[in-house]
Design a protein around this motif. Structure first.
Motif, PDB file in Angstrom:
ATOM      1  N   SER A 239       0.811  -1.218   0.000  1.00  0.00           N
ATOM      2  CA  SER A 239       0.000   0.000   0.000  1.00  0.00           C
ATOM      3  C   SER A 239       0.841   1.263   0.000  1.00  0.00           C
ATOM      4  N   ARG A 240       2.037   1.187   0.569  1.00  0.00           N
ATOM      5  CA  ARG A 240       2.872   2.384   0.629  1.00  0.00           C
ATOM      6  C   ARG A 240       3.305   2.847  -0.756  1.00  0.00           C
ATOM      7  N   TRP A 241       3.111   1.979  -1.773  1.00  0.00           N
ATOM      8  CA  TRP A 241       3.520   2.351  -3.131  1.00  0.00           C
ATOM      9  C   TRP A 241       2.339   2.741  -4.007  1.00  0.00           C
ATOM     10  N   ILE A 242       1.150   2.906  -3.412  1.00  0.00           N
ATOM     11  CA  ILE A 242       0.000   3.367  -4.203  1.00  0.00           C
ATOM     12  C   ILE A 242       0.349   4.704  -4.850  1.00  0.00           C
ATOM     13  N   GLY A 243       0.068   4.831  -6.135  1.00  0.00           N
ATOM     14  CA  GLY A 243       0.410   6.035  -6.878  1.00  0.00           C
ATOM     15  C   GLY A 243       1.726   5.939  -7.624  1.00  0.00           C
ATOM     16  N   THR A 244       2.501   4.855  -7.395  1.00  0.00           N
ATOM     17  CA  THR A 244       3.767   4.660  -8.091  1.00  0.00           C
ATOM     18  C   THR A 244       3.512   4.159  -9.515  1.00  0.00           C
ATOM     19  N   PRO A 245       4.217   4.678 -10.512  1.00  0.00           N
ATOM     20  CA  PRO A 245       3.939   4.284 -11.903  1.00  0.00           C
ATOM     21  C   PRO A 245       4.178   2.796 -12.171  1.00  0.00           C
ATOM     22  N   TYR A 246       3.403   2.248 -13.100  1.00  0.00           N
ATOM     23  CA  TYR A 246       3.656   0.902 -13.616  1.00  0.00           C
ATOM     24  C   TYR A 246       4.850   0.973 -14.563  1.00  0.00           C
ATOM     25  N   VAL A 247       5.800   0.069 -14.360  1.00  0.00           N
ATOM     26  CA  VAL A 247       6.947  -0.065 -15.263  1.00  0.00           C
ATOM     27  C   VAL A 247       7.132  -1.551 -15.545  1.00  0.00           C
ATOM     28  N   TRP A 248       7.095  -1.939 -16.807  1.00  0.00           N
ATOM     29  CA  TRP A 248       7.246  -3.353 -17.159  1.00  0.00           C
ATOM     30  C   TRP A 248       8.612  -3.840 -16.706  1.00  0.00           C
ATOM     31  N   GLY A 249       8.617  -4.931 -15.946  1.00  0.00           N
ATOM     32  CA  GLY A 249       9.865  -5.451 -15.418  1.00  0.00           C
ATOM     33  C   GLY A 249      10.345  -4.728 -14.177  1.00  0.00           C
ATOM     34  N   GLY A 250       9.569  -3.764 -13.684  1.00  0.00           N
ATOM     35  CA  GLY A 250      10.004  -2.925 -12.571  1.00  0.00           C
ATOM     36  C   GLY A 250       9.765  -3.566 -11.218  1.00  0.00           C
ATOM     37  N   GLY A 251      10.645  -3.250 -10.283  1.00  0.00           N
ATOM     38  CA  GLY A 251      10.479  -3.671  -8.902  1.00  0.00           C
ATOM     39  C   GLY A 251      11.332  -4.863  -8.527  1.00  0.00           C
ATOM     40  N   ASP A 252      11.947  -4.768  -7.345  1.00  0.00           N
ATOM     41  CA  ASP A 252      12.641  -5.914  -6.765  1.00  0.00           C
ATOM     42  C   ASP A 252      12.476  -5.833  -5.252  1.00  0.00           C
ATOM     43  N   VAL A 253      13.254  -6.588  -4.500  1.00  0.00           N
ATOM     44  CA  VAL A 253      13.061  -6.632  -3.052  1.00  0.00           C
ATOM     45  C   VAL A 253      13.406  -5.306  -2.393  1.00  0.00           C
ATOM     46  N   HIS A 254      14.096  -4.421  -3.111  1.00  0.00           N
ATOM     47  CA  HIS A 254      14.482  -3.129  -2.546  1.00  0.00           C
ATOM     48  C   HIS A 254      13.457  -2.030  -2.837  1.00  0.00           C
ATOM     49  N   GLY A 255      12.515  -2.279  -3.749  1.00  0.00           N
ATOM     50  CA  GLY A 255      11.524  -1.267  -4.091  1.00  0.00           C
ATOM     51  C   GLY A 255      11.401  -1.100  -5.588  1.00  0.00           C
ATOM     52  N   PRO A 256      10.912   0.071  -6.053  1.00  0.00           N
ATOM     53  CA  PRO A 256      10.742   0.298  -7.488  1.00  0.00           C
ATOM     54  C   PRO A 256      12.095   0.280  -8.203  1.00  0.00           C
ATOM     55  N   THR A 257      12.107  -0.151  -9.450  1.00  0.00           N
ATOM     56  CA  THR A 257      13.276  -0.041 -10.314  1.00  0.00           C
ATOM     57  C   THR A 257      12.831   0.624 -11.602  1.00  0.00           C
ATOM     58  N   SER A 258      13.705   1.428 -12.173  1.00  0.00           N
ATOM     59  CA  SER A 258      13.372   2.207 -13.371  1.00  0.00           C
ATOM     60  C   SER A 258      12.151   3.093 -13.130  1.00  0.00           C
ATOM     61  N   GLY A 259      11.899   3.411 -11.879  1.00  0.00           N
ATOM     62  CA  GLY A 259      10.817   4.339 -11.555  1.00  0.00           C
ATOM     63  C   GLY A 259       9.493   3.711 -11.196  1.00  0.00           C
ATOM     64  N   GLY A 260       9.412   2.383 -11.106  1.00  0.00           N
ATOM     65  CA  GLY A 260       8.108   1.818 -10.785  1.00  0.00           C
ATOM     66  C   GLY A 260       8.123   0.309 -10.589  1.00  0.00           C
ATOM     67  N   PHE A 261       6.904  -0.272 -10.601  1.00  0.00           N
ATOM     68  CA  PHE A 261       6.688  -1.703 -10.428  1.00  0.00           C
ATOM     69  C   PHE A 261       5.860  -2.247 -11.584  1.00  0.00           C
ATOM     70  N   ASP A 262       6.050  -3.530 -11.891  1.00  0.00           N
ATOM     71  CA  ASP A 262       5.008  -4.236 -12.634  1.00  0.00           C
ATOM     72  C   ASP A 262       4.278  -5.116 -11.617  1.00  0.00           C
ATOM     73  N   CYS A 263       3.315  -5.910 -12.077  1.00  0.00           N
ATOM     74  CA  CYS A 263       2.445  -6.609 -11.133  1.00  0.00           C
ATOM     75  C   CYS A 263       3.207  -7.575 -10.244  1.00  0.00           C
ATOM     76  N   SER A 264       4.095  -8.387 -10.842  1.00  0.00           N
ATOM     77  CA  SER A 264       4.807  -9.369 -10.045  1.00  0.00           C
ATOM     78  C   SER A 264       5.969  -8.746  -9.273  1.00  0.00           C
ATOM     79  N   GLY A 265       6.458  -7.600  -9.750  1.00  0.00           N
ATOM     80  CA  GLY A 265       7.480  -6.891  -8.988  1.00  0.00           C
ATOM     81  C   GLY A 265       6.922  -6.363  -7.679  1.00  0.00           C
ATOM     82  N   LEU A 266       5.673  -5.880  -7.710  1.00  0.00           N
ATOM     83  CA  LEU A 266       5.038  -5.383  -6.489  1.00  0.00           C
ATOM     84  C   LEU A 266       4.774  -6.515  -5.503  1.00  0.00           C
ATOM     85  N   THR A 267       4.285  -7.665  -5.995  1.00  0.00           N
ATOM     86  CA  THR A 267       3.962  -8.763  -5.086  1.00  0.00           C
ATOM     87  C   THR A 267       5.216  -9.411  -4.496  1.00  0.00           C
ATOM     88  N   LEU A 268       6.277  -9.518  -5.296  1.00  0.00           N
ATOM     89  CA  LEU A 268       7.493 -10.116  -4.725  1.00  0.00           C
ATOM     90  C   LEU A 268       8.080  -9.206  -3.651  1.00  0.00           C
TER      91      LEU A 268
END
Length: 404
Positions: A239-268
């Protein structure tokens, strides 16, 4: 060259230079900040008498402060009235949507902490015994409470213009005299931080309906079933990332990558942190669904914090994943997810995927207490004995094709 020719040439050169200067100006002008932009890094701020400045606020607190400003701007409120709202939030709840242990029903809603001051709930600590006719679900909605404050300011009419910001907050909240002056400097710093928000970037609301500000803050939605410590931790982390842009391939255990998350990046990310780093899911929907730690859960037994995987008719692998968020006040299921390019992490109706297969997976650890890296503090508000007082844009999502 004739005089007339020289004049014509001079005028042409001047026109070209003027156009070039205009293009340079337009190219260098910064666009107005939007709701989709990441929250700014908190500066040093002015700590004021309490010792708490902007620097000490979390993303959750900054989102509520931002919505206080955003809704005020949408409604055309003056700077003084918006600063008064911020000072009131700071004093009443420290910018948290608080449930109340003496109001058990409030615990059924996602919140930012639990207090026990009389029967006060929410960021403005509205008393259930005074304002409860609208229902606990409405009182636990931060957007409703912010609009409530501005409604009260409008009712004061011309009298409000004769008051200072702390006096206006006192007139509306009816708390201890001078209680709101202690956070005035903080409120002014927060107003300056968000005053340039572009109202056009905010969710549109029909005439006669409350302003939505920047949209959902991540708390206030009903929880369905028995939310475990781990399940709530998954929701809180995402929830703390609500409003963060969708980025294909984005997100890892440290947070957004390339400016955002994709669906599985957010869940992991959410599962990793909810598990204290013990569960590290791969960055692919079907691989998360098939992970050895994934427990198969019948759809009827879904609970907040479970992951839901979506498979289109005729496909064998899931193409999208989100976090089950609970139900709204009308009993409609909600999904917290990173949708698709051009959109941001949000909460949407689960009905948007009607017709697809939905597989539920749970990753709970044993014992459940391992699901929280940071304890949510039990808070006391600054409310007095006097009365106090998620509007979520639930437009259905499109069908999302495969996300890694």
């Amino acid at each position: 060259m004739s005089t007339s020719s020289s004049a014509t040439l001079g005028a042409a050169v001047a026109t070209v230079l003027g156009v070039l200067l205009l293009l340079v100006f337009l190219g260098s002008a910064e666009p107005a900040p939007s709701c989709a932009a990441a929250l700014p890094s908190a500066g040093s701020g002015d700590a004021g008498e309490t010792g708490q400045g902007v620097q000490g606020l979390s993303d959750v607190q900054l989102r509520l402060a931002r919505d206080g400003v955003a809704i005020g701007l949408q409604r055309g409120m003056s700077e003084k009235v918006i600063v008064a709202e911020l000072a009131a939030q700071a004093t009443e709840s420290s910018f948290r949507n608080l449930a109340n242990s003496t109001v058990p029903e409030s615990l059924r809603y996602a919140n930012d902490g639990v207090a026990d001051d009389h029967d006060s709930v929410g960021p403005h600590q509205m008393r259930v015994s005074v304002w409860g006719d609208v229902g606990i679900g409405t009182l636990m909605n931060p957007t409703y409470q912010i609009n409530w404050f501005y409604d009260q300011a409008e009712k004061l009419g011309a009298a409000a213009e004769q008051m200072s910001a702390p006096e206006l907050a006192q007139a509306i909240e009816r708390s201890e005299p001078a209680a709101y002056r202690q956070h005035l400097a903080l409120a002014q710093d927060l107003y300056a931080m968000f005053a340039d928000l572009d109202p056009a970037s905010m969710p549109r609301t029909p005439a006669g309906t409350p302003a939505a500000g920047c949209g959902p803050s991540g708390s206030g939605a009903p929880l369905s079933g028995e939310a475990t410590v781990f399940g709530q931790a998954v929701i809180d982390r995402a929830s703390r990332w609500i409003g963060t842009p969708y980025v294909w391939g984005g997100g890892d255990v440290h947070g957004p990558t390339s400016g955002g998350f994709d669906c599985s990046g957010l869940t992991l990310y959410a599962i990793y942190h909810a598990s204290g780093g013990q569960i590290r899911l791969p960055h692919y929907t079907q691989a998360q669904q098939d992970h050895p730690t994934a427990q198969v859960v019948p759809f009827a037994d879904r609970a907040p914090g479970d992951l839901i995987f979506f498979t289109a008719p005729g496909d064998t692998d899931s193409h999208h994943v989100g976090i089950y968020y609970g139900r709204d006040e009308n009993g409609h299921d909600l999904l917290l997810h990173a949708p698709q390019t051009g959109q941001t992490v949000t909460i949407a109706p689960l009905s948007g995927w009607d017709g697809e297969r939905m597989d539920v997976r749970r990753y709970e650890l044993s014992p459940p207490s391992l699901g929280m890296e940071e304890d949510t503090p039990r808070l006391s508000s600054a409310s007095s004995d006097q009365p106090k007082s998620l509007a979520v844009n639930l437009s259905g999502p499109a069908h999302f094709r495969r996300s890694i």
